[in-house]
Design a protein around this motif. Structure first.
Motif, mmCIF file in Angstrom:
data_model
loop_
_atom_site.group_PDB
_atom_site.id
_atom_site.type_symbol
_atom_site.label_atom_id
_atom_site.label_comp_id
_atom_site.label_asym_id
_atom_site.label_seq_id
_atom_site.Cartn_x
_atom_site.Cartn_y
_atom_site.Cartn_z
ATOM 1 N N TYR A 18 -0.841 -3.547 6.589
ATOM 2 C CA TYR A 18 -2.085 -4.290 6.362
ATOM 3 C C TYR A 18 -2.446 -4.297 4.876
ATOM 4 O O TYR A 18 -2.974 -5.295 4.352
ATOM 5 C CB TYR A 18 -3.227 -3.686 7.163
ATOM 6 C CG TYR A 18 -3.123 -3.847 8.670
ATOM 7 C CD1 TYR A 18 -2.788 -5.077 9.250
ATOM 8 C CD2 TYR A 18 -3.378 -2.777 9.527
ATOM 9 C CE1 TYR A 18 -2.704 -5.213 10.626
ATOM 10 C CE2 TYR A 18 -3.307 -2.915 10.908
ATOM 11 C CZ TYR A 18 -2.966 -4.126 11.452
ATOM 12 O OH TYR A 18 -2.883 -4.277 12.810
ATOM 13 N N GLU A 19 -2.176 -3.201 4.193
ATOM 14 C CA GLU A 19 -2.453 -3.144 2.753
ATOM 15 C C GLU A 19 -1.546 -4.100 1.981
ATOM 16 O O GLU A 19 -1.973 -4.711 0.997
ATOM 17 C CB GLU A 19 -2.298 -1.708 2.247
ATOM 18 C CG GLU A 19 -3.429 -0.791 2.712
ATOM 19 C CD GLU A 19 -3.240 0.656 2.278
ATOM 20 O OE1 GLU A 19 -2.145 0.984 1.755
ATOM 21 O OE2 GLU A 19 -4.179 1.467 2.471
ATOM 22 N N ALA A 63 -3.059 -7.492 2.418
ATOM 23 C CA ALA A 63 -4.252 -7.609 1.573
ATOM 24 C C ALA A 63 -3.873 -7.848 0.119
ATOM 25 O O ALA A 63 -4.482 -8.677 -0.571
ATOM 26 C CB ALA A 63 -5.108 -6.354 1.711
ATOM 27 N N CYS A 87 -2.750 -11.385 -0.376
ATOM 28 C CA CYS A 87 -3.899 -12.283 -0.428
ATOM 29 C C CYS A 87 -4.546 -12.262 -1.815
ATOM 30 O O CYS A 87 -4.820 -13.318 -2.411
ATOM 31 C CB CYS A 87 -4.933 -11.875 0.615
ATOM 32 S SG CYS A 87 -4.490 -12.237 2.320
ATOM 33 N N THR A 88 -4.781 -11.063 -2.324
ATOM 34 C CA THR A 88 -5.404 -10.920 -3.639
ATOM 35 C C THR A 88 -4.580 -11.617 -4.711
ATOM 36 O O THR A 88 -5.120 -12.263 -5.621
ATOM 37 C CB THR A 88 -5.583 -9.434 -3.974
ATOM 38 O OG1 THR A 88 -6.405 -8.829 -2.973
ATOM 39 C CG2 THR A 88 -6.224 -9.256 -5.336
ATOM 40 N N ASP A 108 -9.407 -14.120 -0.129
ATOM 41 C CA ASP A 108 -10.123 -12.929 0.306
ATOM 42 C C ASP A 108 -9.368 -12.299 1.484
ATOM 43 O O ASP A 108 -9.221 -12.940 2.531
ATOM 44 C CB ASP A 108 -11.536 -13.310 0.737
ATOM 45 C CG ASP A 108 -12.365 -12.102 1.182
ATOM 46 O OD1 ASP A 108 -11.825 -10.976 1.210
ATOM 47 O OD2 ASP A 108 -13.548 -12.309 1.513
ATOM 48 N N PRO A 109 -8.873 -11.067 1.365
ATOM 49 C CA PRO A 109 -8.147 -10.438 2.467
ATOM 50 C C PRO A 109 -8.958 -10.350 3.755
ATOM 51 O O PRO A 109 -8.388 -10.327 4.853
ATOM 52 C CB PRO A 109 -7.824 -9.036 1.935
ATOM 53 C CG PRO A 109 -7.851 -9.170 0.447
ATOM 54 C CD PRO A 109 -8.906 -10.204 0.170
ATOM 55 N N ARG A 167 -7.223 -8.540 11.574
ATOM 56 C CA ARG A 167 -6.151 -7.581 11.831
ATOM 57 C C ARG A 167 -6.098 -7.263 13.321
ATOM 58 O O ARG A 167 -7.137 -7.037 13.957
ATOM 59 C CB ARG A 167 -6.388 -6.289 11.051
ATOM 60 C CG ARG A 167 -6.367 -6.476 9.546
ATOM 61 C CD ARG A 167 -6.624 -5.162 8.825
ATOM 62 N NE ARG A 167 -6.545 -5.323 7.388
ATOM 63 C CZ ARG A 167 -6.594 -4.320 6.509
ATOM 64 N NH1 ARG A 167 -6.753 -3.063 6.965
ATOM 65 N NH2 ARG A 167 -6.494 -4.549 5.220
#
Length: 315
Positions: free
Chosen positions: A214-215, A218, A221-222, A227-228, A233
């Motif tokens: 998930y990180e 994120a 996305c960044t 925006d994550p 999720r």
């Protein structure tokens, strides 16, 4: 921040199920208050089960369920990109979305189970080729759905070419049904999720692995300025819940699994144990949805037990 958890049923019909079996589960899930009914997209059984009477097609199944349910969201984890050309797939999914009144969610993956391709004469290709096709399919399908009526869509890629497509029909949901992407690929999967996903799903992994992936999503996305938090999720986990140890053992035996192994790798135990485990998942990963892999489709009491004694404590 909303910390509620929605509960979804996830089935594996290639292991042995008729359409009527799936309909019974879907109707039970709808009556019990589940959010959605999902199914896998496979043409060949896995493991030692007979798989009888044989596979059912994911999108034909969902079309039927679209007309025989009224509230459940309906989708796939995941449609195999190797099975269908992107243009016709966009048509099929849009039609099922219309048939359901806008309840479809579109999970798509690159395809991975080589044996089913060999068994049914479906081209497989290398991992690199499958992922290239997968990326192009996402562009094409979302592009077709997003093209305004009266305009045309064209695409020229390495594997697919569309020229002046009328980009019809349109799905009921506008601009499109939610897109689900998932998997543990460390680089290309997060990058595709950042571009296309409304939801990112992790199937059958441990909490630590989920946090790391998930990180990565994120971060991807960044990197592109998204925006994550826009990406929901979710996780898919095998489920085996019982009121006592005897019922837990009976349900584990019915799916050919050991209780200790299920407790380590899935959602197994009494309702209180499963509530605690899901609480840990939610706290550490931020998941908003859990897909309960239901492997014994004849056990409707299992579906109702979870709805009555697990879900209300986490919603």
């Amino acid at each position: 921040m909303d910390t509620s958890l929605s509960f979804r049923i996830f089935t594996e019909p290639q292991q042995g199920a008729t359409y009527d079996d799936l309909l019974r589960v879907a109707r039970t899930a709808e009556d019990a208050g589940y959010d959605a009914f999902f199914r896998s997209d496979h043409y060949l059984k896995m493991g030692s089960v007979t798989g009888l009477p044989g596979p059912t097609d994911a999108w034909i199944t969902l079309a039927g369920l679209a007309r025989e349910t009224s509230r459940l969201r309906l989708g796939t984890l995941m449609t195999a990109g190797t099975f269908r050309l992107p243009g016709p797939l966009a048509i099929s999914v849009a039609q099922v979305d219309q048939m359901s009144g806008g309840r479809v969610e579109f999970g798509i993956g690159s395809g991975w189970y080589e044996a089913e391709h060999t068994a049914y004469g479906i081209p497989f290709g290398s991992l690199r080729e499958r992922f290239e096709r997968y990326a192009e399919q996402l562009e094409i399908i979302t592009g077709l759905w997003a093209t305004p009526e009266g305009q045309s869509f064209s695409f020229a890629g390495k594997h697919y070419r569309l020229t002046d497509s009328p980009a019809l029909p349109k799905p009921a949901q506008r601009p499109r049904p939610p897109v689900l992407i998932g998997g543990m690929g460390a680089r290309r999967t997060p990058a595709l999720a950042a571009r296309f996903a409304d939801e990112f799903n992790l199937p059958f992994v441990d909490v630590d692995s989920a946090v790391a992936q998930y990180e990565r999503v994120a971060a991807a996305c960044t990197e592109i300025g998204r925006d994550p938090a826009e990406i929901i999720r979710s996780a898919a986990l095998v489920v085996c819940v019982g009121r006592d140890e005897a019922e837990i053992a009976r349900r584990a035996k019915a799916i050919g699994r050991e209780v200790d192994e299920l407790r380590r790798n899935g959602l197994c135990g009494t309702p209180a144990e499963v509530v605690d485990r899901l609480g840990t998942w939610r706290q550490r990963t931020g998941i908003a949805r859990v897909y309960l892999q239901l492997l014994d489709l004849s056990d409707l009491d299992h579906v109702e037990l979870i709805a009555a004694e697990v879900a209300p404590q986490l919603r």
